[in-house]
Design a protein around this motif. Structure first.
Motif, PDB file in Angstrom:
ATOM      1  N   GLU A   1       0.833  -1.212   0.000  1.00 51.15           N
ATOM      2  CA  GLU A   1       0.000   0.000   0.000  1.00 51.15           C
ATOM      3  C   GLU A   1       0.865   1.259   0.000  1.00 51.15           C
ATOM      4  OE1 GLU A   1      -2.982  -0.321  -0.736  1.00 51.15           O
ATOM      5  OE2 GLU A   1      -3.131  -2.471  -0.384  1.00 51.15           O
ATOM      6  N   ILE A   2       1.994   1.215   0.682  1.00 60.49           N
ATOM      7  CA  ILE A   2       2.929   2.343   0.632  1.00 60.49           C
ATOM      8  C   ILE A   2       3.486   2.481  -0.780  1.00 60.49           C
ATOM      9  CG2 ILE A   2       5.126   3.240   1.487  1.00 60.49           C
ATOM     10  CD1 ILE A   2       2.809   3.487   3.466  1.00 60.49           C
ATOM     11  N   GLY A   3       3.611   1.352  -1.483  1.00 56.46           N
ATOM     12  CA  GLY A   3       4.023   1.403  -2.885  1.00 56.46           C
ATOM     13  C   GLY A   3       3.059   2.232  -3.720  1.00 56.46           C
TER      14      GLY A   3
ATOM     15  N   LEU B   1       1.091  -4.580  -9.810  1.00 55.48           N
ATOM     16  CA  LEU B   1       2.369  -5.289  -9.869  1.00 55.48           C
ATOM     17  C   LEU B   1       3.533  -4.343  -9.594  1.00 55.48           C
ATOM     18  CD1 LEU B   1       1.815  -7.666 -12.927  1.00 55.48           C
ATOM     19  CD2 LEU B   1       1.600  -8.187 -10.488  1.00 55.48           C
ATOM     20  N   GLN B   2       3.417  -3.096 -10.038  1.00 56.65           N
ATOM     21  CA  GLN B   2       4.473  -2.132  -9.725  1.00 56.65           C
ATOM     22  C   GLN B   2       4.532  -1.863  -8.228  1.00 56.65           C
ATOM     23  OE1 GLN B   2       4.275   2.173 -10.885  1.00 56.65           O
ATOM     24  NE2 GLN B   2       6.158   1.681 -12.008  1.00 56.65           N
ATOM     25  N   ALA B   3       3.360  -1.791  -7.581  1.00 56.20           N
ATOM     26  CA  ALA B   3       3.346  -1.610  -6.129  1.00 56.20           C
ATOM     27  C   ALA B   3       3.985  -2.805  -5.431  1.00 56.20           C
ATOM     28  CB  ALA B   3       1.914  -1.399  -5.639  1.00 56.20           C
ATOM     29  N   ASP B   4       3.772  -4.007  -5.976  1.00 52.14           N
ATOM     30  CA  ASP B   4       4.447  -5.189  -5.432  1.00 52.14           C
ATOM     31  C   ASP B   4       5.962  -5.065  -5.578  1.00 52.14           C
ATOM     32  OD1 ASP B   4       2.333  -6.753  -4.474  1.00 52.14           O
ATOM     33  OD2 ASP B   4       1.912  -7.589  -6.446  1.00 52.14           O
TER      34      ASP B   4
ATOM     35  N   TRP C   1       7.197  -9.984  -9.498  1.00 53.04           N
ATOM     36  CA  TRP C   1       7.537  -8.561  -9.398  1.00 53.04           C
ATOM     37  C   TRP C   1       8.018  -8.175  -8.005  1.00 53.04           C
ATOM     38  CZ3 TRP C   1       8.646  -5.321 -13.157  1.00 53.04           C
ATOM     39  CH2 TRP C   1       8.245  -5.646 -14.449  1.00 53.04           C
ATOM     40  N   PHE C   2       7.501  -8.837  -6.970  1.00 48.96           N
ATOM     41  CA  PHE C   2       8.058  -8.589  -5.640  1.00 48.96           C
ATOM     42  C   PHE C   2       9.517  -9.023  -5.598  1.00 48.96           C
ATOM     43  CE2 PHE C   2       9.333 -10.126  -1.476  1.00 48.96           C
ATOM     44  CZ  PHE C   2       9.086  -9.002  -0.679  1.00 48.96           C
ATOM     45  N   LYS C   3       9.786 -10.226  -6.111  1.00 54.04           N
ATOM     46  CA  LYS C   3      11.153 -10.739  -6.094  1.00 54.04           C
ATOM     47  C   LYS C   3      12.081  -9.883  -6.943  1.00 54.04           C
ATOM     48  CE  LYS C   3       9.939 -15.040  -7.116  1.00 54.04           C
ATOM     49  NZ  LYS C   3      10.039 -16.508  -7.380  1.00 54.04           N
TER      50      LYS C   3
END
Length: 283
Positions: free
Chosen positions: A162-164, A198-201, A262-264
């Motif tokens: 969410e901060i992303g 996905l960008q936020a991830d 995308w997180f990784k």
């Protein structure tokens, strides 16, 4: 994740003691509708897997927080403080802009934001209108019991995601994606939403990369928890648990594999430049 005894953020607003409705105006859970503008709601609809929201005890009377709730509040405050320190360093160096700290609102049952009203069944969300993250901390219990995605760092990933969105808002990305969605058909609008999520991830992964180095409070097991949580909130996973066949055109947050990938990617690189999901998709 080692978090006890560490600095908490001052940017936490705890509305949970205001009653299960979680709003000063007494908005109850029954009949609550999400009235947020298209593109301004960044939560995951978990109602299909949790069923009807328990209406028992949905009082607007002030209440005392339990010891468990108080501890969860402290945890959330520490994670938010970690995001503040990391992004205060990363954003100026990698994006050339100072980081503006958002607030985080903890609530119970339902909440009123500058983007409108929402129930807990919509999961944590970010409202760009007031630059606040909204979190019903019971979502962590749902993650553990219903989604098999428990663990401190799994919960930290949710906050970091969410901060992303807040970082995206600061960079003007959210306003651009909202405009693009409004000018697109449903399938394309969903695709843009997926790329935004996905960008936020990926940004959450960037945070985890730097938090691991800066605070030395994260180990490999913590990262595994975050990756597992990313899979648990994949659109295909949620659809399957709800007894529905996954329909990619209907995805709004990305598949389990996409969210993990995308997180990784963000965690491995620590670089915001590696998080351009839109360019990767040819947009």
């Amino acid at each position: 994740m080692e978090w006890r005894g560490r600095r908490g953020s001052r940017n936490v607003e705890d509305r949970r003691s205001m009653g299960r409705a979680g709003t000063a105006g007494g908005m109850g859970v029954v009949g609550v509708l999400v009235v947020l503008a298209v593109g301004y709601f960044f939560g995951v609809d978990i109602s299909p897997i949790v069923g009807a929201i328990d209406q028992g005890g949905q009082s607007t009377e002030p209440r005392e927080l339990t010891q468990e709730e108080q501890e969860i509040g402290q945890f959330v405050s520490v994670v938010l403080a970690d995001t503040e320190e990391v992004w205060a360093s990363v954003l100026p160096r990698q994006a050339g802009t100072d980081y503006v700290q958002p607030s985080l609102v903890m609530f119970s049952g339902a909440v009123q934001s500058a983007c409108g009203g929402a129930s807990a069944a919509m999961g944590p969300f970010y409202c760009p209108n007031d630059r606040k993250v909204y979190l019903d901390t019971d979502f962590f219990r749902v993650m553990s019991q219903r989604m098999q995605a428990g663990g401190d760092f799994a919960y930290a990933y949710v906050i970091a995601h969410e901060i992303g969105h807040h970082v995206q808002n600061q960079l003007g990305i959210l306003s651009q994606t909202m405009q693009a969605r409004q000018q697109s058909g449903q399938a394309q609008a969903n695709r843009i939403s997926v790329l935004t999520e996905l960008q936020a991830d990926c940004f959450a992964g960037v945070w985890a990369h730097h938090a691991s180095q800066q605070f030395n409070s994260i180990d490999d097991g913590d990262i595994a928890e975050a990756i597992n949580a990313a899979a648990a909130v994949g659109d295909d996973t949620l659809m399957e648990k709800a007894g529905r066949a996954p329909v990619p055109d209907a995805f709004t947050h990305g598949s389990a594999e996409q969210r993990q990938t995308w997180f990784k990617r963000g965690f491995a690189s620590g670089q915001m430049a590696q998080c351009d999901t839109f360019a990767a998709a040819g947009l």
